[in-house]
Design an enzyme around this catalytic site. Structure first.
Site, PDB file in Angstrom:
ATOM      1  N   ARG A 212      58.060 -19.862  -1.631  1.00  0.00           N
ATOM      2  CA  ARG A 212      57.098 -19.718  -2.725  1.00  0.00           C
ATOM      3  C   ARG A 212      57.787 -19.952  -4.064  1.00  0.00           C
ATOM      4  NH1 ARG A 212      58.094 -18.074   1.740  1.00  0.00           N
ATOM      5  NH2 ARG A 212      58.964 -16.133   0.926  1.00  0.00           N
TER       6      ARG A 212
ATOM      7  N   CYS B 256      54.151 -10.159  -0.028  1.00  0.00           N
ATOM      8  CA  CYS B 256      54.923 -11.097  -0.851  1.00  0.00           C
ATOM      9  C   CYS B 256      54.188 -11.234  -2.174  1.00  0.00           C
ATOM     10  CB  CYS B 256      55.052 -12.463  -0.173  1.00  0.00           C
ATOM     11  SG  CYS B 256      55.850 -13.712  -1.228  1.00  0.00           S
TER      12      CYS B 256
ATOM     13  N   THR C  41      54.967 -13.029  -4.833  1.00  0.00           N
ATOM     14  CA  THR C  41      54.905 -14.412  -5.306  1.00  0.00           C
ATOM     15  C   THR C  41      53.793 -15.194  -4.622  1.00  0.00           C
ATOM     16  OG1 THR C  41      57.318 -14.280  -5.515  1.00  0.00           O
ATOM     17  CG2 THR C  41      56.308 -16.426  -5.879  1.00  0.00           C
ATOM     18  N   ALA C  42      53.559 -14.924  -3.348  1.00  0.00           N
ATOM     19  CA  ALA C  42      52.520 -15.630  -2.592  1.00  0.00           C
ATOM     20  C   ALA C  42      51.125 -15.370  -3.140  1.00  0.00           C
ATOM     21  CB  ALA C  42      52.585 -15.243  -1.117  1.00  0.00           C
TER      22      ALA C  42
ATOM     23  N   THR D 159      60.797 -11.947  -8.213  1.00  0.00           N
ATOM     24  CA  THR D 159      61.368 -13.282  -8.050  1.00  0.00           C
ATOM     25  C   THR D 159      61.166 -14.094  -9.328  1.00  0.00           C
ATOM     26  OG1 THR D 159      59.336 -14.327  -7.234  1.00  0.00           O
ATOM     27  CG2 THR D 159      60.772 -13.263  -5.585  1.00  0.00           C
TER      28      THR D 159
ATOM     29  N   LYS E 219      67.219 -11.228   1.890  1.00  0.00           N
ATOM     30  CA  LYS E 219      66.641 -12.159   2.858  1.00  0.00           C
ATOM     31  C   LYS E 219      67.667 -12.603   3.899  1.00  0.00           C
ATOM     32  CE  LYS E 219      63.020 -14.049  -0.171  1.00  0.00           C
ATOM     33  NZ  LYS E 219      61.859 -13.722   0.675  1.00  0.00           N
TER      34      LYS E 219
ATOM     35  N   CYS F 243      58.971  -7.680  -6.019  1.00  0.00           N
ATOM     36  CA  CYS F 243      59.293  -8.550  -4.888  1.00  0.00           C
ATOM     37  C   CYS F 243      59.464  -7.611  -3.710  1.00  0.00           C
ATOM     38  CB  CYS F 243      60.576  -9.342  -5.140  1.00  0.00           C
ATOM     39  SG  CYS F 243      61.187 -10.167  -3.644  1.00  0.00           S
TER      40      CYS F 243
END
Length: 212
Positions: free
Chosen positions: A49, A83, A85-86, A127, A166, A198
């Site tokens: 993303r 998520c 950002t998604a 993020t 991650k 995040c």
């Protein structure tokens, strides 16, 4: 609760597991049968993303829609997407399915409004994609809350810490010391709360000095 929760996961895998664990641990029950049914699609094939927003690389929207459709077909009553950002593509995903997707950005703003107890200065750790897309800046626009955004140099440290999670590095995350220094700096400026913007950031909370 008889409804089944669908978790649109894989962004990243540890954050997905963290959400599932939180749902289980926060559900007050005395036996297996009282827990909330969960269906998890830990789709690790969803493109980055952050790269899509920052560098116009492959959009994750096709894979996000595909994942949501799998959950819908499986019969979930609503979908959560761990998520932040998604959420930039939330409306695009929602257009292709009938199952409602909970908006984590809106829910976070609502929670902050009802829990900050007069604390009006909050640090956003997110993020670079979430920061660039201004997901939280826009969400807090009409609220009496001052959202502090890390400098470009600091943001690189935040992003690197997220990447480390991650990759599976949490307690041994090499950016923890620098992350704590950033937090200390903003505490001195009057910051009294942090938004883990995040879903990898909460995994670092046990190792962050101020995780309020």
């Amino acid at each position: 609760m008889n409804q089944t929760i669908g978790i649109l996961g894989g962004m990243g895998p540890l954050a997905t597991v963290d959400l599932a664990e939180k749902i289980i641990l926060l559900t007050k029950v005395s036996r297996d049968q009282d827990h909330i049914p969960l269906l998890i699609y830990n789709n690790t094939r969803i493109p980055s993303r952050v790269n899509a927003i920052m560098d116009q690389q492959e959009s994750p929207v096709v894979e996000l829609i595909k994942t949501a459709k799998v959950l819908e077909k499986a019969g979930v009553d609503f979908i959560v997407m761990p998520c932040h950002t998604a959420h930039y593509w939330l409306e695009d995903i929602q257009k292709h399915i009938h199952t409602p997707i909970l908006n984590m950005i809106e829910n976070t703003v609502h929670f902050v409004k009802n829990s900050i107890n007069g604390e009006k200065q909050i640090l956003l750790l997110a993020t670079s994609g979430t920061v660039k897309a201004q997901l939280y800046q826009k969400a807090f626009q009409s609220e009496d809350v001052q959202l502090a955004i890390p400098t470009k140099k600091e943001q690189k440290i935040v992003a690197s810490a997220i990447d480390e999670v991650k990759a599976g590095y949490i307690a041994n995350n090499q950016y923890l010391n620098e992350l704590n220094k950033i937090i200390q700096k903003y505490e001195q400026k009057g910051i009294s709360a942090i938004i883990g913007g995040c879903t990898e950031i909460p995994l670092l909370f046990p190792y962050i000095q101020n995780k309020k």
